[in-house]
Motif scaffolding. Sequence first.
Motif, PDB file in Angstrom:
ATOM      1  N   UNK A   1      29.260 -22.196   2.650  1.00  0.00           N
ATOM      2  CA  UNK A   1      29.353 -23.440   1.891  1.00  0.00           C
ATOM      3  C   UNK A   1      28.319 -24.449   2.375  1.00  0.00           C
ATOM      4  N   UNK A   2      28.215 -24.596   3.694  1.00  0.00           N
ATOM      5  CA  UNK A   2      27.305 -25.584   4.269  1.00  0.00           C
ATOM      6  C   UNK A   2      25.851 -25.234   3.972  1.00  0.00           C
ATOM      7  N   UNK A   3      25.494 -23.974   4.122  1.00  0.00           N
ATOM      8  CA  UNK A   3      24.099 -23.573   3.933  1.00  0.00           C
ATOM      9  C   UNK A   3      23.673 -23.697   2.475  1.00  0.00           C
ATOM     10  N   UNK A   4      24.530 -23.273   1.558  1.00  0.00           N
ATOM     11  CA  UNK A   4      24.196 -23.397   0.138  1.00  0.00           C
ATOM     12  C   UNK A   4      23.953 -24.861  -0.218  1.00  0.00           C
ATOM     13  N   UNK A   5      24.889 -25.710   0.190  1.00  0.00           N
ATOM     14  CA  UNK A   5      24.767 -27.125  -0.151  1.00  0.00           C
ATOM     15  C   UNK A   5      23.577 -27.763   0.557  1.00  0.00           C
ATOM     16  N   UNK A   6      23.309 -27.336   1.788  1.00  0.00           N
ATOM     17  CA  UNK A   6      22.184 -27.903   2.537  1.00  0.00           C
ATOM     18  C   UNK A   6      20.853 -27.528   1.899  1.00  0.00           C
ATOM     19  N   UNK A   7      20.733 -26.292   1.465  1.00  0.00           N
ATOM     20  CA  UNK A   7      19.500 -25.868   0.790  1.00  0.00           C
ATOM     21  C   UNK A   7      19.300 -26.665  -0.494  1.00  0.00           C
ATOM     22  N   UNK A   8      20.374 -26.829  -1.259  1.00  0.00           N
ATOM     23  CA  UNK A   8      20.277 -27.657  -2.461  1.00  0.00           C
ATOM     24  C   UNK A   8      19.878 -29.075  -2.123  1.00  0.00           C
ATOM     25  N   UNK A   9      20.422 -29.599  -1.018  1.00  0.00           N
ATOM     26  CA  UNK A   9      20.070 -30.948  -0.602  1.00  0.00           C
ATOM     27  C   UNK A   9      18.608 -31.085  -0.215  1.00  0.00           C
ATOM     28  N   UNK A  10      18.008 -30.030   0.321  1.00  0.00           N
ATOM     29  CA  UNK A  10      16.591 -30.078   0.673  1.00  0.00           C
ATOM     30  C   UNK A  10      15.713 -30.171  -0.576  1.00  0.00           C
TER      31      UNK A  10
ATOM     32  N   UNK B   1      19.850 -28.870  -6.834  1.00  0.00           N
ATOM     33  CA  UNK B   1      20.881 -29.365  -5.913  1.00  0.00           C
ATOM     34  C   UNK B   1      22.216 -29.530  -6.627  1.00  0.00           C
ATOM     35  N   UNK B   2      22.183 -30.083  -7.831  1.00  0.00           N
ATOM     36  CA  UNK B   2      23.417 -30.320  -8.579  1.00  0.00           C
ATOM     37  C   UNK B   2      24.007 -29.015  -9.111  1.00  0.00           C
ATOM     38  N   UNK B   3      23.153 -28.073  -9.500  1.00  0.00           N
ATOM     39  CA  UNK B   3      23.650 -26.790 -10.007  1.00  0.00           C
ATOM     40  C   UNK B   3      24.350 -26.008  -8.902  1.00  0.00           C
ATOM     41  N   UNK B   4      23.838 -26.082  -7.676  1.00  0.00           N
ATOM     42  CA  UNK B   4      24.500 -25.429  -6.542  1.00  0.00           C
ATOM     43  C   UNK B   4      25.828 -26.110  -6.241  1.00  0.00           C
ATOM     44  N   UNK B   5      25.825 -27.432  -6.276  1.00  0.00           N
ATOM     45  CA  UNK B   5      27.039 -28.179  -5.948  1.00  0.00           C
ATOM     46  C   UNK B   5      28.117 -27.977  -6.995  1.00  0.00           C
ATOM     47  N   UNK B   6      27.734 -27.803  -8.275  1.00  0.00           N
ATOM     48  CA  UNK B   6      28.713 -27.837  -9.368  1.00  0.00           C
ATOM     49  C   UNK B   6      29.849 -26.800  -9.257  1.00  0.00           C
ATOM     50  N   UNK B   7      29.683 -25.514  -9.123  1.00  0.00           N
ATOM     51  CA  UNK B   7      28.462 -24.724  -9.135  1.00  0.00           C
ATOM     52  C   UNK B   7      28.266 -24.054 -10.490  1.00  0.00           C
ATOM     53  N   UNK B   8      27.022 -23.956 -10.913  1.00  0.00           N
ATOM     54  CA  UNK B   8      26.672 -23.234 -12.124  1.00  0.00           C
ATOM     55  C   UNK B   8      26.215 -21.822 -11.759  1.00  0.00           C
ATOM     56  N   UNK B   9      26.405 -20.895 -12.686  1.00  0.00           N
ATOM     57  CA  UNK B   9      25.839 -19.563 -12.526  1.00  0.00           C
ATOM     58  C   UNK B   9      24.314 -19.693 -12.506  1.00  0.00           C
ATOM     59  N   UNK B  10      23.591 -19.015 -11.625  1.00  0.00           N
ATOM     60  CA  UNK B  10      24.018 -18.005 -10.635  1.00  0.00           C
ATOM     61  C   UNK B  10      24.132 -18.567  -9.219  1.00  0.00           C
TER      62      UNK B  10
END
Length: 510
Positions: free
Chosen positions: A170-179, A221-230
Motif C-alpha cells: 500500500x505504501x509503495x504504490x501510493x508513494x510512487x504515485x505521489x512522486x 497519482x490519483x488513479x493509483x489512489x482511487x484505485x482505477x484499473x490497472x
Amino acid sequence: MSNFPFLSVLTVAPLVGALVVAFLPRHRPELAKQVAFAWSLLVLVLSVVMWVSFNAGGDRFQFRESYSWIPNWGVSFTFAADGIALVMLMLIAVLVPLVILASWHDAESSKRSVPVYFALLLVLECTMIGVFAAADVFLFYVFFEVMLVPMYFLIGSYGGHQRQYAAVKFFLYSLVGGLFMLAAVIGLWVVGGKTFDWQALSQVDISTGTERWLFLGFFLAFAIKAPFFPFHTWLPDAGGAAPAGAAALLVGVLDKVGTFGILRYCLPLFPEASKWFAPWALALGVIGIVYAALLAVGQNDLKRLVSYTSIAHFGFIGVGIFAFTTQAGTGAVLYMLNHGLATGLLFLVVGMLISRRGSALISDFGGAGKLVPVLAGVLFFAGLASLALPGTAPFISEFLVLIGTFTVNKPVAVIATLGIILAAAYVLWMVQRTTQGTLNPALTEVDGMRRDLNLREKVVVAPLIALIVLLGFFPKPVTDVINPAVQATMDDIGRTDPAPSVGTVQEAAK
C-alpha cells in the motif's frame, strides 16, 4: 458563523486529540477509547455546524482561510471548501466516530497499544480532513503523502494475515504515485508563475504539450489512489489485511482522494488535457467495472471480496467524471458519498462477522443467519445497498452516472450497466454462502457465533442504515450542495450538457 475558521479547526482538532490519547496510560485502555470517541464527536458537531453555515447558492469556495507558510516558494496554509469537498468532510465526520465504536476491541485482539491505535485513527482523520480542505496545491500534496503514514501503521501493526506485506505494498504504490504528482506539482509551479494557490493556477494558460504531461502526473497519482484499473492491485491486499474499521476508512474515504483530486485538480487546471485523455479514462473505468466484478464473484475471503466490489464502484465514479455532463458528474460525487456509507457499513458488518467466527473465509460460514439473525439481516441490507438496490442511496448515484453518460456515450453506458448484473451475482452469492442455507455444524462450536449484535454494534450500524435509506428517497439536501460545484467544474473545462432533441422533448411531454 461564516467567518469562523472551520477548516483549520477541523484539521487541527483531531491531531490535538491524537496527542492526548497517545499519552494516556496504556493500562487504562477504556479511557483512551472514550477520549478518542468524544473527540471524534466534537469534530462531527463542528462539521454539522459548518454544513448548516454553507450557502449552496453563494460563492463556489467558502470558509476560505490563508496563512503564510513559505513565502519564498509561494506556499501558504490555504483552506477552502466547495460543495464537493464539504460532502466528503461530512462523510469523514460521520464515519470516524462509528469506526471508533466498531473498533472498540480491535487493538486488544492484536495485543498492541490501545491508546496508539485510537490515536492513529485520529491522526488519520486529521490528514483526511486536510487533504479535502486544502486550496493550495503544495499543501494538498503534503496531506496526500502524510495520510499514508497512519494507515501504514494501522495495517502493519494492527492488521491480520500478511499485514506487513499489505502495508508495504500500500505504501509503495501510493508513494510512487505521489512522486509522479510531485514532479507535476513542481512543473505547475514553474509554468504557473511560482505560486501554488489553486485559484491563481486555474487562470494560467498552459501550452498543450506541457498541460498533457502535467495532467498525466496528477492523474497517475490519483488513479493509483482511487484505485482505477490497472493500478488497483494494492487494494485487495490492504483491505484484506487491515482491521475492519481501518479498512472502512481506507475504502470509504482515503480512496476518494483519488477521484476528488481528478475533479479538483485535473479537470479545472488542465481542461484541454482532460478532454484529450477522457476516452482512455472512460475505457479504464468500464474495464474496471467488469473486471473487478468478475474477480469479486470468485473470492473466498470476505474482506477481499468487498475490496474488489469497491474497485468496480470506482469504475462507475470514473465514468461519471469523464462523461463531462452535470448529471453524470453529480452522480459521481454522490456516488463518492454513498459508496463511503454503503461500503463502510459492509466492511464494518463483515468485520463483526469475522471477529465472531475467527475467520474471513466464506467457506467457514454457511447458515450463520440461524445463529445471528440481526447481524445477518444487516449484512443483507449492506449487500443490497452495495449492489444499488432502488430505495438505497447508491441507486440514485448509479442511475445519475448511467443516464448522464448515456446522453453522450451510449456504448460506455451500456457496458457499465453489465456491472449492475454482476454486482447482484457477487453480493447475493456472498450472502447466500455466509448466512443462508444449511447451518454449518462447525459454527455451533464457536462461542462468538452465539452472540448477535450488542447495543454498541447496533449504535454503529443504525446511523449508516438510516442515512442510506434517507438519501435513497430524499437526496436533495446533498445534491443541492453538490450541483453548483459540479456545474462550475464543467464550466472550467468548457463542457455543457447536450440539448435534448425535438423527439425527446415531445416524448417527455407525452
